[in-house]
Scaffold this motif. Sequence first.
Motif, PDB file in Angstrom:
ATOM      1  N   ARG A  93      38.776  34.770  32.264  1.00  0.00           N
ATOM      2  CA  ARG A  93      39.564  35.787  32.959  1.00  0.00           C
ATOM      3  C   ARG A  93      38.784  36.437  34.100  1.00  0.00           C
ATOM      4  O   ARG A  93      39.335  36.653  35.192  1.00  0.00           O
ATOM      5  N   ASP A  94      37.514  36.763  33.844  1.00  0.00           N
ATOM      6  CA  ASP A  94      36.769  37.578  34.807  1.00  0.00           C
ATOM      7  C   ASP A  94      35.414  37.015  35.213  1.00  0.00           C
ATOM      8  O   ASP A  94      34.708  37.645  35.995  1.00  0.00           O
ATOM      9  N   ARG A 109      36.622  31.338  36.023  1.00  0.00           N
ATOM     10  CA  ARG A 109      37.899  31.820  36.542  1.00  0.00           C
ATOM     11  C   ARG A 109      38.727  30.730  37.208  1.00  0.00           C
ATOM     12  O   ARG A 109      39.947  30.813  37.261  1.00  0.00           O
TER      13      ARG A 109
END
Length: 379
Positions: free
Chosen positions: A174-175, A179
């Motif tokens: 996600r981060d 990604r």
Amino acid sequence: MTAGQLKQLTGLSRPTVADLVERLTASGLIEVAGESGEQRRGPNAKLYGIVAERAHLAALDVRTEGVAVLVSDLLGRVLAEGSVPIGDDTGTGPAVERAVSLVERAAKEAGADRLHTVGIGAPGLIDPASGELRDSTGLPEWHRRLMAALQEKFPEARVGVENETNLAALAEQRDGAARDRDTFVLLWLGLGIGAAVVLDGTLRRGVSGGAGEVGFMPVPGTSGLPSATDCDGGFHSVAGAAAVSALAARHGVTATPVGPEPHAAALVREAVSRSGTGRDHHPDPAAERFLDALADRVALGAAAVVSVLDPGCLVLAGEVGRAGADALAARVQHRLTRMSPLATEVRSSTLGGGAVLRGALLTARDRAQDELFAPPGRP
């Protein structure tokens, strides 16, 4: 967002969007957060946002040596955080009480009257049927007791636990370092060895919750084979923290840990600083040899994972993986290129020591938002 932006993103008609906005506002889930700065005739459009205070969330990173916690609002903005050490000689009851008290203090500091969702990251296997930590040798009993204790202390909260390596992978997806990848494997190099498998954007846990238990994977260079209850003789024996420390000693690499950092991670961090990839303009041959030998070992397990899953991307995480950073990742990728015909990019974690907490928070936030915004009557 404005109602116009919501219409564009959802594809719904303007009247339908207007009705949804009115209903969500009336239910206390969204609110007017300002006005758009668009230059146009007439009044500026209203900006709508999620009511962040509608729910408070807690995320825990449970380790053998202690617990870290953070409390956030519904948007995931951190409002309070803290940690507490728990020694090996601490009894099960006192250890659980210390961890629960830490969560209570953080919630109070965040101004949370209650917690909506609690996400816990812990080492070990998660039972797919019960969603609880399975009894594992080598892990403290208080780990298994903590989930029930938190549920008792916060009876209205939804409490869930997930393997720490899986949470780190979700955070990196996600981060962090993955990604741009729908398929990858996160290889956890720390006190123990583990892997998280993400295929086509989905975390794969396996039938028994044990997908990624690569510490038990037989590899060359060990004196025996692992058993169902002991990973000695498996990949853990060549790349776990104890093996890394012994390897460093053979190459004359020494280091002093910083804070709670495992000794093995300190040794790798020191070797990187003294190698040609560190800041030293005169690389230390011993440090270079140690990192090369460590990469040889990590590549053994990595090559087996790549040959089965062909993930295209491998993220090195855990305390040792983070300490090795790009220096270790580059060495492992070089060896994989020689060992496997399957192209695999090896990356180092970009989220540091907060990956597990971040993953726990993301899963808690997703769960809370899914529940709060679910249509009435949906199970």
